[in-house]
Enzyme design. Structure first.
Site, PDB file in Angstrom:
ATOM      1  N   HIS B 203      14.865  11.762 -27.807  1.00 12.89           N
ATOM      2  CA  HIS B 203      14.877  10.792 -26.469  1.00 12.89           C
ATOM      3  C   HIS B 203      16.199  10.653 -26.097  1.00 12.89           C
ATOM      4  O   HIS B 203      17.121  10.059 -26.698  1.00 12.89           O
ATOM      5  CB  HIS B 203      14.308   9.456 -27.150  1.00 12.89           C
ATOM      6  N   CYS B 236      20.207   1.323 -18.251  1.00 13.21           N
ATOM      7  CA  CYS B 236      21.023   0.982 -19.509  1.00 13.21           C
ATOM      8  C   CYS B 236      21.970  -0.351 -19.133  1.00 13.21           C
ATOM      9  O   CYS B 236      22.690  -0.153 -18.225  1.00 13.21           O
ATOM     10  CB  CYS B 236      21.904   2.172 -19.724  1.00 13.21           C
ATOM     11  N   ASN B 245      16.922   6.950 -18.720  1.00  9.73           N
ATOM     12  CA  ASN B 245      16.232   8.078 -19.266  1.00  9.73           C
ATOM     13  C   ASN B 245      16.290   9.326 -18.442  1.00  9.73           C
ATOM     14  O   ASN B 245      16.404   9.254 -17.326  1.00  9.73           O
ATOM     15  CB  ASN B 245      14.794   7.671 -19.343  1.00  9.73           C
TER      16      ASN B 245
END
Lengths: 308, 308
Positions: B203, B236, B245
Site C-alpha cells: 500500500h 496525508c 494514496n
C-alpha cells in the site's frame, strides 16, 4: 555510488509556455540559485526567434547576467543558424538542437518535415564545427500523441545520423508522457549497447504519473543523465491539467534516498522549489516541496506524551 | 502474463477524510461502478464508531445496498470487537484490521500503545475464529513521519505474530509516502521469503511522487497485490497539499502498458475517475484521468496536412 548528472530545464522548457512573461531579473536569479544547488547542467534559455517564443525574448540578457559557476554547464536551445550565432555570442557551454522522431509531431511543432529539420540541424552542426559541444534532443521518442507508436528503429536511425555528424550527446525525450517502464528499460539497454560513446540523457514527463517509475527503470538500466524541471513546470498542450516535465526535486530526492550520488544540495533545492509558485504565480506539480523530504520529521501531537 | 490483484480503497480511505459527508447514494453507486471495473477487492467502508469517523457513519447502509459482483471481495475496516459484530452482520467478505508499526504513530493515530492495539486485534481475530478471512494493515512500515526509520525487524515481528494467529493476509503500508524503491525491493524480497504462505499486499502513497516507482520496484520483486485509491484520493495530514494514496487508475494504466494482466476495464476505470471530482467537489491528484491513456491519440492540427 553511481553519480547521476541532472539537467534542469525550468527556465527554458518551463518558462517558455508560461502565460505571463517571467521578468528577466527573476530568470537570472533562478538560474543563479539553480547553479548553487549542484545541477550538472542548466538549460538556461532558447535562441529561437523572439516572435516565435516571446517569453524567452530576453535570452541574450539572461545569458549575459547569470553568474557562471565552475562545474555547471550552461546549455541553450538552438533551432537554426541564426540561433547558433546568437548562442556563440552568449558563450553557451553547449548547444541543444531539437527535432521530433515522429513526422506528424515535427510538422505540428516545428512546421517542417523531419528531413528538413535534420538538414537544418546538420547545417548548424557543420557551422559550429566542434567549437561548442552539441546535444540533440529527440522528441516523442517513446510515442507520439498523434501517430502513436514511434518505431525504435526510427529513433536509432536519427541517433546514428547525428552521431555521424559528431554530436556529443542525444537526449531521448518522452515529450508527452507516453513511456512506460518496460519500454524505457528496453530502450535504455539497446541504445547504450549501440551508442556506447554517446552521452545519453533521458527526458521524461509525468503526464500520466509514470515519470519517476520511468526514471527508476532507466537508472536500473544504467542511464545516469536526466532532464527535469524545478517544480515539474512545463506542461503538455495535449493534456490540459496534467503534469509536464518530471520534477527535478522529486526525482533527485528519490535517487538520493536510494543511495545514488546526485551531487545536489537537496534542502536548498527544496527551498528553491518552494519559491517557484511565487515566481510563476500559480501552484506547480512537484510533491516534495509540499510534503518535505522524508528526513524532515514532524513533532508528535501533545496528547501522545500522556498516552505513553 | 502475471496477474495483478488490485484493491480500491477510495470509499473508505478516501472518503473518511473528505471535509463533506459523501451522500450514501453516491457511495453505493461508486462501489457498484468500481465492481464493474474489475477490481479484485474493494474496501467499502469502516465499522469504526460513527463518532470517531462520522463521514462513514452509513457503513451498514452502504454494505446493505451495494450490488455484490461475483469474483469481487468486499472488505471493511474493523477496529475492534464491536466493529467485528457489525461487519459480520453486514456480510463483509474480509475484515481488515489496522495498527501501526511505529509506537508514536500508533499513539497519535489510535491513541493506544502498539501492544494494546495488538491485544485488541488478537481478541478480534479469536472472536472471528476463521469465519471470515482477516487481513491486517500495518501502517508506517516504511517509516514514521514522527519517529523516522521503522526497523524492518519490527515489521517482521508483527507479521509473524499476526500470522501465528491465523490471518490470511498482511498489507505493508507506506502511510505517509516515505518509502523509496530500493527499500521496497529489499522489503518485498525479504518478506516473501519469510512469509511465503501469506497474502502480501503493498500500500503506497504518492506524497513525495515516488508512488508508482515503488509499485514498479514491488512488482519487479514479485509482489502482485496492491492497494490504490480512485483518483489518488485520501490525503496525508502531515503534508498539506501533497498527494495521498497512489491513484488506482494511474497505477493500473502503467501496469497494463507494461504487459501485466490487471483484469481491469481501463477505459471504464478512467471514465469513473473523471466522475470523482464531481462527487467530492474538488480536483483529485490522478493524472491519467486528465491526460487520457497513452492509447487515446489526438488529431493533428489542420495545418499539418498542408505541410506534408
Amino acid at each position: 555510488m553511481t553519480r547521476i548528472y541532472f539537467n534542469d530545464v525550468v527556465t527554458r522548457d518551463g518558462f517558455q509556455i508560461e502565460p505571463n512573461f517571467i521578468p528577466t531579473d527573476d530568470k537570472v536569479k533562478l538560474v543563479d540559485e539553480l547553479s548553487q544547488c549542484g545541477f550538472a547542467k542548466i538549460e538556461v534559455t532558447s535562441f529561437t526567434s523572439p516572435k516565435a517564443i516571446p517569453m524567452l525574448r530576453d535570452a541574450e540578457e539572461v545569458m549575459g547576467r547569470i553568474q557562471r559557476m565552475p562545474g555547471v554547464e550552461y546549455t541553450v536551445l538552438v533551432p537554426n543558424l541564426r540561433g547558433a550565432e546568437r548562442a556563440f555570442e552568449s558563450r553557451a557551454d553547449e548547444f541543444n538542437l531539437v527535432m521530433s522522431t515522429s513526422e506528424t509531431h515535427n510538422l505540428a511543432n516545428l512546421r517542417m518535415t523531419r528531413e528538413k529539420s535534420f538538414a537544418g540541424l546538420a547545417e548548424v552542426i557543420r557551422y559550429v564545427d566542434g567549437r561548442t559541444p552539441i546535444n540533440v534532443s529527440l522528441s516523442t521518442a517513446f510515442g507520439c500523441p498523434m501517430e502513436g507508436d514511434v518505431p525504435q528503429s526510427v529513433v536509432e536511425d536519427f541517433i546514428r545520423r547525428f552521431t555521424a555528424l559528431g554530436v556529443r550527446g542525444v537526449t531521448i525525450c518522452d515529450t508527452t508522457g507516453m513511456a512506460h517502464p518496460a519500454q524505457v528499460a528496453s530502450m535504455a539497454n539497446d541504445l547504450q549497447k549501440q551508442f556506447s560513446e554517446l552521452q545519453l540523457t533521458f527526458h521524461f514527463h509525468n503526464t500520466r504519473g509514470m515519470g519517476l517509475a520511468n526514471v527508476l527503470a532507466a537508472v536500473q538500466s544504467g542511464i545516469i543523465r536526466f532532464d527535469g524541471s524545478l517544480g515539474g513546470l512545463g506542461g503538455c498542450p495535449y493534456a490540459p491539467g496534467a503534469s509536464g516535465n518530471i520534477s527535478s526535486e522529486d526525482t533527485i530526492h528519490m535517487l538520493d534516498a536510494m543511495g545514488y550520488d546526485t551531487g545536489m544540495n537537496i534542502p536548498k533545492l527544496i527551498e528553491l522549489a518552494r519559491e517557484l509558485p511565487l515566481i510563476v504565480g500559480h501552484p506547480v506539480p512537484g510533491q516534495v516541496a509540499k510534503a518535505g523530504s522524508t528526513s524532515q520529521l514532524h513533532p508528535a501531537p501533545a496528547y501522545v506524551a500522556e498516552l505513553r
